[in-house]
Scaffold this motif. Structure first.
Motif, PDB file in Angstrom:
ATOM      1  N   SER A 168       0.935  -1.212  -0.037  1.00 51.96           N
ATOM      2  CA  SER A 168       0.044  -0.184   0.037  1.00 51.96           C
ATOM      3  C   SER A 168       0.838   1.143  -0.185  1.00 51.96           C
ATOM      4  O   SER A 168       2.045   1.216   0.066  1.00 51.96           O
ATOM      5  N   GLY A 169       0.212   2.488  -0.200  1.00 55.00           N
ATOM      6  CA  GLY A 169       1.066   3.642  -0.171  1.00 55.00           C
ATOM      7  C   GLY A 169       1.328   3.947   1.060  1.00 55.00           C
ATOM      8  O   GLY A 169       2.332   4.465   1.184  1.00 55.00           O
ATOM      9  N   GLU A 170       0.421   3.553   2.119  1.00 50.99           N
ATOM     10  CA  GLU A 170       0.511   4.084   3.562  1.00 50.99           C
ATOM     11  C   GLU A 170       1.776   3.120   4.065  1.00 50.99           C
ATOM     12  O   GLU A 170       2.641   3.687   4.863  1.00 50.99           O
TER      13      GLU A 170
ATOM     14  N   SER B 115       0.908   5.854  -4.367  1.00 46.17           N
ATOM     15  CA  SER B 115      -0.097   4.792  -4.048  1.00 46.17           C
ATOM     16  C   SER B 115      -0.488   4.319  -5.538  1.00 46.17           C
ATOM     17  O   SER B 115      -0.665   4.941  -6.460  1.00 46.17           O
TER      18      SER B 115
ATOM     19  N   GLY C  11      -1.725  -1.176  -3.444  1.00 44.96           N
ATOM     20  CA  GLY C  11      -0.185  -1.176  -3.675  1.00 44.96           C
ATOM     21  C   GLY C  11       0.433   0.290  -3.487  1.00 44.96           C
ATOM     22  O   GLY C  11      -0.124   1.427  -3.431  1.00 44.96           O
TER      23      GLY C  11
ATOM     24  N   LYS D 239      -6.606   5.535  -7.857  1.00 48.01           N
ATOM     25  CA  LYS D 239      -5.429   6.302  -8.594  1.00 48.01           C
ATOM     26  C   LYS D 239      -5.253   5.942 -10.087  1.00 48.01           C
ATOM     27  O   LYS D 239      -5.624   5.194 -10.577  1.00 48.01           O
TER      28      LYS D 239
ATOM     29  N   ALA E  77      -3.983   9.068   5.929  1.00 45.23           N
ATOM     30  CA  ALA E  77      -2.832   8.297   5.996  1.00 45.23           C
ATOM     31  C   ALA E  77      -1.620   8.992   6.009  1.00 45.23           C
ATOM     32  O   ALA E  77      -0.347   8.434   6.444  1.00 45.23           O
ATOM     33  N   SER E  78      -1.267  10.170   5.334  1.00 47.22           N
ATOM     34  CA  SER E  78      -0.126  11.022   5.410  1.00 47.22           C
ATOM     35  C   SER E  78       0.325  10.983   6.991  1.00 47.22           C
ATOM     36  O   SER E  78       1.453  11.008   7.365  1.00 47.22           O
TER      37      SER E  78
ATOM     38  N   ALA F 203       1.739  10.156  -3.068  1.00 44.76           N
ATOM     39  CA  ALA F 203       0.711   9.109  -3.482  1.00 44.76           C
ATOM     40  C   ALA F 203      -0.326   9.384  -4.603  1.00 44.76           C
ATOM     41  O   ALA F 203      -0.932   8.385  -5.167  1.00 44.76           O
ATOM     42  N   GLN F 204      -0.294  10.576  -4.992  1.00 50.52           N
ATOM     43  CA  GLN F 204      -1.374  11.160  -6.094  1.00 50.52           C
ATOM     44  C   GLN F 204      -0.525  11.724  -7.143  1.00 50.52           C
ATOM     45  O   GLN F 204      -1.095  12.345  -7.991  1.00 50.52           O
TER      46      GLN F 204
ATOM     47  N   ASP G 173       5.041  12.901   0.125  1.00 53.76           N
ATOM     48  CA  ASP G 173       4.106  12.022   0.051  1.00 53.76           C
ATOM     49  C   ASP G 173       3.607  12.261  -1.630  1.00 53.76           C
ATOM     50  O   ASP G 173       2.774  13.392  -1.774  1.00 53.76           O
TER      51      ASP G 173
ATOM     52  N   THR H 294      -4.636  17.120   3.515  1.00 55.88           N
ATOM     53  CA  THR H 294      -4.338  15.838   2.979  1.00 55.88           C
ATOM     54  C   THR H 294      -5.158  14.531   3.397  1.00 55.88           C
ATOM     55  O   THR H 294      -5.989  14.833   4.279  1.00 55.88           O
ATOM     56  N   PHE H 295      -4.967  13.461   2.811  1.00 55.83           N
ATOM     57  CA  PHE H 295      -5.591  12.376   3.303  1.00 55.83           C
ATOM     58  C   PHE H 295      -4.752  11.980   4.467  1.00 55.83           C
ATOM     59  O   PHE H 295      -3.884  12.003   4.830  1.00 55.83           O
TER      60      PHE H 295
ATOM     61  N   GLN I 240      -3.544   2.510  -5.044  1.00 54.83           N
ATOM     62  CA  GLN I 240      -4.957   2.074  -4.970  1.00 54.83           C
ATOM     63  C   GLN I 240      -6.022   2.367  -5.981  1.00 54.83           C
ATOM     64  O   GLN I 240      -5.670   3.058  -6.876  1.00 54.83           O
TER      65      GLN I 240
ATOM     66  N   LEU J 222       4.758   4.862   2.966  1.00 55.33           N
ATOM     67  CA  LEU J 222       5.396   6.191   3.808  1.00 55.33           C
ATOM     68  C   LEU J 222       5.909   5.478   5.250  1.00 55.33           C
ATOM     69  O   LEU J 222       7.027   6.240   5.489  1.00 55.33           O
TER      70      LEU J 222
HETATM   71  C1  LIG Z   1      -2.150  11.707  -0.026  1.00 51.71           C
HETATM   72  C2  LIG Z   1      -2.316  10.448   0.154  1.00 51.71           C
HETATM   73  N1  LIG Z   1      -1.405   9.797   1.145  1.00 51.71           N
HETATM   74  C3  LIG Z   1      -1.240   8.523   1.148  1.00 51.71           C
HETATM   75  C4  LIG Z   1      -2.300   7.649   0.694  1.00 51.71           C
HETATM   76  C5  LIG Z   1      -2.092   6.153   1.202  1.00 51.71           C
HETATM   77  O1  LIG Z   1      -2.330   5.267   0.237  1.00 51.71           O
HETATM   78  P1  LIG Z   1      -2.793   3.862   0.221  1.00 51.71           P
HETATM   79  O2  LIG Z   1      -4.249   3.996   0.228  1.00 51.71           O
HETATM   80  O3  LIG Z   1      -2.438   3.228  -0.960  1.00 51.71           O
HETATM   81  O4  LIG Z   1      -2.371   3.225   1.563  1.00 51.71           O
HETATM   82  C6  LIG Z   1      -3.198   8.190  -0.010  1.00 51.71           C
HETATM   83  C7  LIG Z   1      -4.164   7.271  -0.775  1.00 51.71           C
HETATM   84  O5  LIG Z   1      -5.377   7.594  -0.897  1.00 51.71           O
HETATM   85  C8  LIG Z   1      -3.215   9.453  -0.381  1.00 51.71           C
HETATM   86  O6  LIG Z   1      -4.040  10.075  -1.126  1.00 51.71           O
END
Ligand SMILES: Cc1ncc(COP(=O)(O)O)c(C=O)c1O
Length: 400
Positions: free
Chosen positions: A69-71, A191, A203, A196, A98-99, A169-170, A167, A95-96, A193, A74
């Protein structure tokens, strides 16, 4: 007779935008290749490795390490950069989640700072003011695919001896000046996901130019394995964050298609930006000259006053009813989320963030990237829908 679809009128669009995610014969062949090979795990096959090399090169980075995953990307990158437990990491407040949760999950404390009013990316002057004795890292987020202002951030990091984790991710293919994002700082996480622009359902990947950081990330993602021939030798406290070969193979097919899709999104984003000019109260985020955008989201700053002071959610509902893939986006800054309510349980700290709070509450309206994957006319429909709602908001102002 009502005009707006939300009030019972005829929608502006009677056709759908392209669906997402998109897969075709290339993805099918990729899946079959892995299925037949018997190498379903990246511990045995070469799909993930091959994708890592191609994607790292695409992002102008020397190394790429995939995760599930993207998370996870990070979290592991933070660990590999040596950020200490209890240290502070400066994170933008728009931000999302997960950051920020990535920072907490690696044992550090997110410090939320406000974003730039024109780009919604981390504001370097506010970062400078937030640096304190506990600060060990800065996390710029390339929100929506729009590159954060990296030069002043890198200068600050150098002056104070801080790590920089992007980050991204996008931000697949986004460029800051003459360089793709991701490895401008010490490392970056992307990311894959399902929503995306480049996806395998789930992933992530870390990119970096630092061979030592890359080796640590690879070990952390693979149960802390030591880089020896002995399979059951574990040097670090890692976990299983490996991507499967199925995902790696799909991503190879997606990456082949990606530059063409990025070009189309970029052209359509330009048409839409042009079409929105002159429409009062709707302004796309600013893309500074010389940078390029992945257009994961087309984000606008909206003045609700120009829409009869209806709420942002009613405006978005009206756009959706017209056939536009609009969204309210993040509805709260991360520190306003219940998860960050009690700092004695989930540690965090925040500065005043009026711009991020305003973006969440009343200003930011997103349109998702499939709206940019059709024709020029399809892209222009987004502006037409805003104009239609603006002309007839009185039909829905009583809906609230
Ligand atoms: C800005 C940002 N950071 C982190 C993530 C985390 O990625 P993932 O959903 O693949 O874990 C996302 C995913 O939506 C994101 O948009």
């Amino acid at each position: 007779m009502a005009n707006l679809a939300l009030a019972g009128g005829t929608p502006l669009r009677d056709t759908l935008y392209p669906s997402w995610p998109q897969g075709g014969p290339e993805e099918l062949a990729a899946l079959e290749r892995v299925l037949q090979s018997g190498n379903w795990s990246s511990s045995y096959g070469s799909e993930v490795r091959t994708f890592e090399e191609s994607f790292a090169a695409y992002q102008d980075a020397r190394q790429g390490i995939c995760e599930n995953s993207g998370e996870a990307a990070l979290i592991l990158a933070f660990k590999a950069l040596g950020v200490s437990p209890g240290a502070e990491v400066i994170v933008p407040a728009y931000t999302f989640v997960a950051s920020a949760t990535a920072v907490v999950q690696m044992g550090a404390v997110p410090v939320f700072v406000d974003v730039d009013a024109d780009t919604y990316c981390i504001a370097p002057d506010v970062v400078a003011a937030a640096i304190g004795p506990q600060t060990e890292a800065i996390m710029p987020v390339h929100f929506a695919g729009l590159p954060a202002d990296m030069d002043p951030i890198m200068a600050l990091a150098q002056r104070h001896g801080l790590a920089v984790l992007e980050d991204a991710a996008q931000a697949w293919g986004s460029r800051y000046r003459d360089r793709a994002v991701g490895a401008i700082g010490d490392a970056g996480g992307f990311s894959f996901q399902a929503s995306k622009n480049l996806t395998a359902g789930e992933g992530g990947i870390i990119v970096t130019d630092d061979a030592e950081v890359a080796a640590t990330c690879r070990s952390l993602a693979d149960c802390g394995r030591a880089a020896t021939a002995q399979r059951y030798s574990h040097a670090l406290l890692g976990g299983n964050h490996r991507m499967t070969e199925f995902q790696g193979a799909i991503l190879r097919a997606q990456l082949d298609r990606y530059p063409g899709q990025l070009e189309l999104r970029t052209l359509n984003a330009a048409f839409l930006t042009e079409e929105l000019r002159g429409l009062p109260g709707v302004e796309p985020l600013a893309l500074p000259a010389g940078h390029s955008h992945s257009w994961h989201l087309f984000v606008m700053r909206v003045s609700l006053r120009e829409f009869g002071d209806i709420s942002k959610s009613t405006l978005v509902k009206a756009l959706v009813a017209e056939g536009i893939p609009a969204a309210v986006g993040y509805s709260e800054a991360p520190y306003q989320q219940p998860v960050f309510e009690d700092a004695s349980i989930v540690p965090s700290r925040h500065e005043a963030c009026p711009i991020a709070e305003r973006a969440c509450e009343s200003e930011a309206v997103w349109v998702r990237h499939p709206a940019l994957l059709g024709s020029e006319e399809d892209a222009r429909d987004v502006a037409r829908a805003f104009a239609k709602v603006q002309a007839h908001y009185h039909e829905i102002s009583t809906f609230e």
